[in-house]
Design a protein around this motif. Structure first.
Motif, PDB file in Angstrom:
ATOM      1  N   GLY A   7      -2.442  -6.317   9.848  1.00  0.00           N
ATOM      2  CA  GLY A   7      -0.063  -6.057  10.318  1.00  0.00           C
ATOM      3  C   GLY A   7       0.314  -6.417   8.992  1.00  0.00           C
ATOM      4  N   THR A   8      -0.067  -6.386   7.682  1.00  0.00           N
ATOM      5  CA  THR A   8       0.500  -6.489   6.832  1.00  0.00           C
ATOM      6  C   THR A   8       0.142  -5.180   6.114  1.00  0.00           C
ATOM      7  OG1 THR A   8       1.166  -8.202   4.407  1.00  0.00           O
ATOM      8  CG2 THR A   8      -1.296  -7.595   5.703  1.00  0.00           C
ATOM      9  N   LEU A   9       1.096  -4.735   4.666  1.00  0.00           N
ATOM     10  CA  LEU A   9       0.296  -3.522   3.746  1.00  0.00           C
ATOM     11  C   LEU A   9       0.180  -4.950   2.519  1.00  0.00           C
ATOM     12  CD1 LEU A   9       3.064  -0.489   5.095  1.00  0.00           C
ATOM     13  CD2 LEU A   9       0.059  -1.073   5.124  1.00  0.00           C
ATOM     14  N   ASN A  10       0.626  -5.844   2.282  1.00  0.00           N
ATOM     15  CA  ASN A  10       0.404  -6.332   0.897  1.00  0.00           C
ATOM     16  C   ASN A  10      -1.191  -6.823   0.930  1.00  0.00           C
ATOM     17  OD1 ASN A  10       0.159  -7.934  -1.249  1.00  0.00           O
ATOM     18  ND2 ASN A  10       2.231  -9.545  -0.692  1.00  0.00           N
TER      19      ASN A  10
ATOM     20  N   ILE B 101      -4.608  -9.127   2.825  1.00  0.00           N
ATOM     21  CA  ILE B 101      -5.675  -8.015   3.240  1.00  0.00           C
ATOM     22  C   ILE B 101      -7.117  -8.857   2.843  1.00  0.00           C
ATOM     23  CG2 ILE B 101      -6.999  -6.322   4.170  1.00  0.00           C
ATOM     24  CD1 ILE B 101      -3.686  -5.101   3.085  1.00  0.00           C
ATOM     25  N   ARG B 102      -7.456 -10.036   3.686  1.00  0.00           N
ATOM     26  CA  ARG B 102      -8.375 -10.045   3.516  1.00  0.00           C
ATOM     27  C   ARG B 102      -9.925  -9.821   2.831  1.00  0.00           C
ATOM     28  NH1 ARG B 102     -11.920 -12.722   6.666  1.00  0.00           N
ATOM     29  NH2 ARG B 102     -11.186 -11.763   8.267  1.00  0.00           N
ATOM     30  N   ARG B 103      -9.970  -8.586   3.477  1.00  0.00           N
ATOM     31  CA  ARG B 103     -11.476  -8.112   2.727  1.00  0.00           C
ATOM     32  C   ARG B 103     -11.255  -6.980   1.353  1.00  0.00           C
ATOM     33  NH1 ARG B 103     -13.108  -6.091   8.814  1.00  0.00           N
ATOM     34  NH2 ARG B 103     -13.539  -8.346   9.618  1.00  0.00           N
TER      35      ARG B 103
ATOM     36  N   ALA C  56      -3.640   3.854   5.376  1.00  0.00           N
ATOM     37  CA  ALA C  56      -2.436   2.890   5.631  1.00  0.00           C
ATOM     38  C   ALA C  56      -2.188   2.572   6.897  1.00  0.00           C
ATOM     39  CB  ALA C  56      -1.669   3.060   4.896  1.00  0.00           C
ATOM     40  N   MET C  57      -1.859   3.427   8.110  1.00  0.00           N
ATOM     41  CA  MET C  57      -1.113   3.334   9.189  1.00  0.00           C
ATOM     42  C   MET C  57      -2.483   1.839   9.681  1.00  0.00           C
ATOM     43  SD  MET C  57       0.176   6.831  10.422  1.00  0.00           S
ATOM     44  CE  MET C  57       0.021   6.724  12.455  1.00  0.00           C
ATOM     45  N   ILE C  58      -3.643   2.511  10.214  1.00  0.00           N
ATOM     46  CA  ILE C  58      -4.471   1.674  10.663  1.00  0.00           C
ATOM     47  C   ILE C  58      -4.933   0.298  10.040  1.00  0.00           C
ATOM     48  CG2 ILE C  58      -6.982   1.342  10.337  1.00  0.00           C
ATOM     49  CD1 ILE C  58      -7.254   4.175  11.798  1.00  0.00           C
ATOM     50  N   ILE C  59      -4.671   0.341   8.661  1.00  0.00           N
ATOM     51  CA  ILE C  59      -4.250  -1.273   8.120  1.00  0.00           C
ATOM     52  C   ILE C  59      -3.414  -1.914   8.548  1.00  0.00           C
ATOM     53  CG2 ILE C  59      -4.055  -2.319   5.505  1.00  0.00           C
ATOM     54  CD1 ILE C  59      -5.442  -0.066   4.380  1.00  0.00           C
TER      55      ILE C  59
ATOM     56  N   VAL D   6       0.443  -1.405  -0.459  1.00  0.00           N
ATOM     57  CA  VAL D   6       0.506  -0.202   0.152  1.00  0.00           C
ATOM     58  C   VAL D   6       0.869   1.174  -0.225  1.00  0.00           C
ATOM     59  CG1 VAL D   6      -2.018   1.426   1.505  1.00  0.00           C
ATOM     60  CG2 VAL D   6      -1.891  -0.809   1.194  1.00  0.00           C
ATOM     61  N   LEU D   7       1.668   1.135   0.534  1.00  0.00           N
ATOM     62  CA  LEU D   7       2.938   2.388   0.805  1.00  0.00           C
ATOM     63  C   LEU D   7       3.209   2.585  -0.670  1.00  0.00           C
ATOM     64  CD1 LEU D   7       4.754   1.876   4.342  1.00  0.00           C
ATOM     65  CD2 LEU D   7       3.165   3.307   3.463  1.00  0.00           C
TER      66      LEU D   7
END
Lengths: 114, 235
Positions: free
Chosen positions: A102-105, A109-111, A94-97, A26-27
């Protein structure tokens, strides 16, 4: 042939779009968004340029007929700061995600998966 | 691999399409219509020398009020997204000696430079938005250098609200005097600084509004920095 400034602006837009389409972090996608924004700003300013003329500040020696188009510059002036604020907002999402998953991929990210 | 190839093909199509469109817009040609009017009349209508800031604040001041609102919403959004019951600064390592000494030395001057940028908005390049961003940079430096530093929240919130209202108030005074929102009564009615065009004390309400915008952008971006650098702590 298109001018070097248009070429540079289009290249920046395409580089940013590539990062958004291909990258999974995401970053990195947000970095791509920022690069794209820079490209759009450069495009707007270069559309307003007139060869051989100076900045639209009508002080000594610069008359109304020796200045470039002020309107795209006025647009970009505000767009840059608004861009900073919206980027900050995207980063806080992105910080909240990251806190939640626990990942930014984006694939993990399931949902968010289509 | 297929995804990457598809992305590159899409990009090539978009790039070709953009280049085709821009081929009809020759670089460096005079295409000004309304801008020429602004350039011809900016001095007697607004008293400003810098046409860009005259357009931003005077001719299109209402749009700028909208931009400030967008900024306000973005900063409120960051605050709402990162809201926790108890948040503190959790950074453990103090900045290096170069950073701390440099920050102690430079932070006041950076703030001064930001104020210079927004006060001289009608004369030199810049204005309230870059000036406010420069001021926020000084606070970012302070945050990076010192682990315990926090902005004075109470003051900042008050300043932010007050300048936001002041912008609308300036517009409403114009409405009362001249008949439309954001009417520049300082220049049109008082004729303040008519002999002074090109010097600091001119430009009608452009310096006033740019001071307002500068303070607003500065406090809001500092608030965003503060929100993003603090972390939740359990009680």
């Amino acid at each position: 042939m298109i001018s070097a400034y248009y070429f540079g602006a289009i290249s920046l837009i395409l580089i940013g779009l590539y990062a958004i389409l291909v990258k999974k972090n995401v970053l990195k996608m947000l970095i791509g968004l920022s690069i794209m924004e820079t490209g759009v700003n450069l495009l707007l300013v270069s559309v307003g340029y007139i060869s051989g003329r100076s900045a639209p500040i009508l002080s000594e020696g610069i008359g109304p007929n020796q200045a470039v188009d002020p309107i795209p510059q006025a647009l970009v002036l505000t767009a840059i700061v608004i861009g900073v604020a919206t980027t900050a907002m995207a980063l806080s999402v992105a910080m909240i995600i990251y806190e939640k998953y626990g990942t930014l991929n984006v694939e993990e990210i399931r949902r968010l998966r289509g | 691999m297929l995804k990457r190839a598809l992305a590159i093909i899409t990009l090539l199509i978009i790039g070709y399409w953009l280049a085709q469109g821009l081929a009809g817009v020759p670089f460096g040609e005079d295409r000004m219509l309304v801008a020429q009017y602004y350039l011809d009349h900016v001095k007697e209508q607004t008293g400003a020398v810098n046409t860009v800031t005259a357009v931003v604040v005077n001719y299109r001041g209402f749009d700028t009020l909208g931009e400030v609102t967008v900024l306000f919403i973005a900063s409120t959004g960051v605050g709402a997204l990162l809201w926790r019951k108890k948040r503190e600064r959790t950074a453990k390592t103090e900045g290096s000696i170069v950073l701390t000494t440099g920050t102690r030395l430079l932070a006041p001057f950076i703030m001064l430079f930001g104020a210079y940028i927004f006060i001289h908005g009608h004369l030199t390049p810049g204005g309230g938005f870059p000036g406010g961003a420069t001021i926020a940079t000084a606070f970012l430096l302070l945050y990076m250098a010192f682990t315990v530093y926090e902005i004075p929240h109470k003051t900042f919130e008050k300043v932010e609200g007050a300048v936001g209202m002041a912008y609308v108030l300036v517009g409403l005074i114009g409405l009362a005097i001249g008949g439309y929102f954001l009417y520049d009564w300082i220049w049109q009615d008082w004729g303040f600084g008519v002999d002074n065009v090109g010097r600091l004390l001119s430009g009608g309400f452009i310096p006033v509004i740019y001071t307002i915008i500068g303070l607003k952008v500065g406090t809001e971006l500092s608030g965003i920095i503060d929100n993003m650098l603090k972390e939740e702590v359990s009680e």
